[in-house]
Design a protein around this motif. Structure first.
Motif, short mmCIF file in Angstrom:
data_model
loop_
_atom_site.label_atom_id
_atom_site.label_comp_id
_atom_site.label_asym_id
_atom_site.label_seq_id
_atom_site.Cartn_x
_atom_site.Cartn_y
_atom_site.Cartn_z
N GLU A 223 -18.57 2.52 6.32
CA GLU A 223 -18.54 2.03 4.93
C GLU A 223 -18.98 3.11 3.94
O GLU A 223 -19.20 2.84 2.75
N GLY A 224 -19.13 4.35 4.41
CA GLY A 224 -19.47 5.46 3.54
C GLY A 224 -20.93 5.51 3.13
O GLY A 224 -21.28 6.15 2.12
N ALA A 225 -21.82 4.83 3.89
CA ALA A 225 -23.24 4.81 3.58
C ALA A 225 -24.03 5.49 4.69
O ALA A 225 -23.47 5.88 5.72
N GLU A 226 -25.35 5.61 4.48
CA GLU A 226 -26.22 6.28 5.44
C GLU A 226 -27.44 5.41 5.73
O GLU A 226 -27.75 4.47 4.99
N ILE A 227 -28.12 5.73 6.81
CA ILE A 227 -29.38 5.08 7.17
C ILE A 227 -30.32 6.15 7.70
O ILE A 227 -29.90 7.07 8.41
N GLY A 250 -29.01 -5.33 11.40
CA GLY A 250 -28.13 -4.46 10.64
C GLY A 250 -27.57 -5.15 9.40
O GLY A 250 -27.55 -4.57 8.31
N LYS A 251 -27.14 -6.39 9.59
CA LYS A 251 -26.58 -7.16 8.46
C LYS A 251 -27.62 -7.35 7.36
O LYS A 251 -27.35 -7.13 6.17
N HIS A 252 -28.81 -7.81 7.76
CA HIS A 252 -29.83 -8.12 6.75
C HIS A 252 -30.38 -6.87 6.08
O HIS A 252 -30.70 -6.89 4.89
N ALA A 253 -30.49 -5.77 6.83
CA ALA A 253 -30.92 -4.51 6.22
C ALA A 253 -29.90 -4.04 5.19
O ALA A 253 -30.25 -3.54 4.12
N TRP A 254 -28.62 -4.20 5.51
CA TRP A 254 -27.54 -3.85 4.57
C TRP A 254 -27.64 -4.70 3.30
O TRP A 254 -27.51 -4.19 2.19
N ASP A 255 -27.87 -5.99 3.48
CA ASP A 255 -27.94 -6.89 2.32
C ASP A 255 -29.15 -6.59 1.43
O ASP A 255 -29.08 -6.72 0.20
N VAL A 256 -30.28 -6.21 2.06
CA VAL A 256 -31.51 -5.96 1.30
C VAL A 256 -31.47 -4.63 0.56
O VAL A 256 -31.97 -4.52 -0.57
N GLN A 258 -30.76 -1.60 -1.72
CA GLN A 258 -30.15 -1.49 -3.05
C GLN A 258 -29.26 -0.25 -3.16
O GLN A 258 -28.40 -0.18 -4.02
N LYS A 259 -29.50 0.72 -2.29
CA LYS A 259 -28.72 1.95 -2.35
C LYS A 259 -28.75 2.63 -0.99
O LYS A 259 -29.52 2.27 -0.10
N SER A 260 -27.88 3.63 -0.84
CA SER A 260 -27.85 4.45 0.38
C SER A 260 -28.80 5.63 0.19
O SER A 260 -28.89 6.17 -0.92
N PRO A 261 -29.55 6.02 1.21
CA PRO A 261 -29.54 5.49 2.58
C PRO A 261 -30.43 4.25 2.72
O PRO A 261 -31.34 4.04 1.93
N ILE A 262 -30.13 3.45 3.74
CA ILE A 262 -31.00 2.33 4.10
C ILE A 262 -32.28 2.91 4.70
O ILE A 262 -32.23 3.80 5.55
N THR A 263 -33.42 2.41 4.23
CA THR A 263 -34.71 2.98 4.64
C THR A 263 -35.48 2.06 5.57
O THR A 263 -35.12 0.88 5.75
#
Length: 338
Positions: A223-227, A250-256, A258-263
């Motif tokens: 999806e063009g994002a990072e973690i 993974g789903k809930h971390a993505w939803d929470v 606000q921006k990339s990367p997921i922390t």
């Protein structure tokens, strides 16, 4: 050479039983195995799910009818398939007295003898033999894919094992690829002592760190994002590599996020909603189906903290003798709760 390829060539090979806890991906693997096998050709696949409360004869009869009808369209197998359909008519007619949930269309009159004795083990053996003979004439392997196999009652499981044993002895192209909870191997051994000679039981469990990492990172990268690295490690620590839980976190971390990367903070904030979703879906539906006594047993086990625990320890919490709780414990194992 795979087991299915060996069977297609008329060689000996074991049937396969995938065993593992709920949520490890047994059904996904079973369906992928079926798609792969169909894609290779030379295979007639039957797909069954064995829910609680349904008999195996009721589940098999309509699927075997469709398989035999398909085989009857192949000239070399037509006569054998029609005989199989006649045997199926006798099978359904006689066993309907015992298993009232059998509902199947009958295309031909009963052929007396092959599968109409009213004895499940003998009749199912005769029926699968006839299916195998038709499959062999059509140069086709008949593969029966069965999910949730742990729900099949022991006597019916014994009949299926016996029928497959006979097909193996006769080198007929019939096999079963099944999936069920971890107790499946023990239940099959209790049903027929020679079951382990007929089946391979690959254990399906949590993913290792590398595969768990891929399961987290790949959908995010797609999806063009990072973690971040510490966020990945936190998800793996929370889920222990359990596939379904990896999906939830993974789903809930993505939803929470606000921006990339997921922390890591995003993952920790997502944990509350992930656990709540699991409580309401993955666990709640099964928990609601338990009896009050079974719920008390689980509560007593939970009060002891992380396990495993001996049955006597759980009985002590309940102020009961462990022998008196054996049926409750057995029911909870069958239901996949412990």
């Amino acid at each position: 050479m795979s087991n299915l390829e060996r069977l297609k060539k008329g060689r000996a090979a074991k049937s396969i039983m995938l065993a593992g806890l709920r949520g490890v991906g047994k059904t996904v693997l079973l369906d992928q195995m079926m798609r792969d096998a169909i894609g290779e050709g030379g295979l007639l696949a039957i797909r069954i799910e064995a829910p609680e409360g349904r008999s195996l004869p009721a589940l098999l009869a309509p699927k075997l009818r469709l398989a035999l009808l398909k085989l009857s369209q192949i000239e070399a197998a037509k006569d054998y398939a029609v005989r199989g359909l006649r045997a199926l008519a006798g099978f359904a007619s006689k066993l309907k007295v015992t298993y009232g949930d059998i509902e199947v269309g009958l295309d031909y009159d009963i052929e007396p003898g092959p599968a109409d004795n009213g004895d499940l083990e003998g009749d199912l053996t005769a029926l699968l033999e006839q299916v195998g003979i038709a499959g062999k004439a059509a140069d086709s392997l008949v593969a029966i894919f069965i999910d949730e196999l742990q729900y099949v009652e022991e006597q019916q499981l014994a009949a299926l094992i016996s029928a497959l044993h006979r097909c193996a002895q006769s080198q007929l192209p019939v096999t079963v690829i099944g999936a069920g909870l971890p107790q499946l191997r023990g239940r099959m051994g209790e049903a027929k002592t020679y079951a382990e000679r007929l089946f391979d039981f690959p254990s399906i469990g949590p993913l290792g760190d590398i595969d768990a990492r891929d399961a987290i990172e790949k959908p995010i990268h797609d999806e063009g994002a990072e973690i971040t690295e510490d966020a990945v490690q936190q998800i793996i620590a929370f889920t222990h590599g359990f596939p379904y839980f990896l999906q939830e976190w993974g789903k809930h971390a993505w939803d929470v996020a606000q921006k990339s990367p997921i922390t890591k903070d995003d993952v920790e904030n997502a944990s509350a909603t992930a656990v709540a979703d699991l409580d309401e879906s993955f666990f709640q539906v099964r928990f609601d189906r338990l009896t009050p006594a079974e719920k008390k047993y689980l509560r007593a086990m939970a009060e002891l903290g992380p396990g495993p625990h001996r049955s006597g320890e759980i009985a002590s919490v309940l102020g009961r003798d462990s022998t008196s709780l054996a049926p409750t414990r057995s029911n909870l194992i069958v239901k996949g709760m412990i």
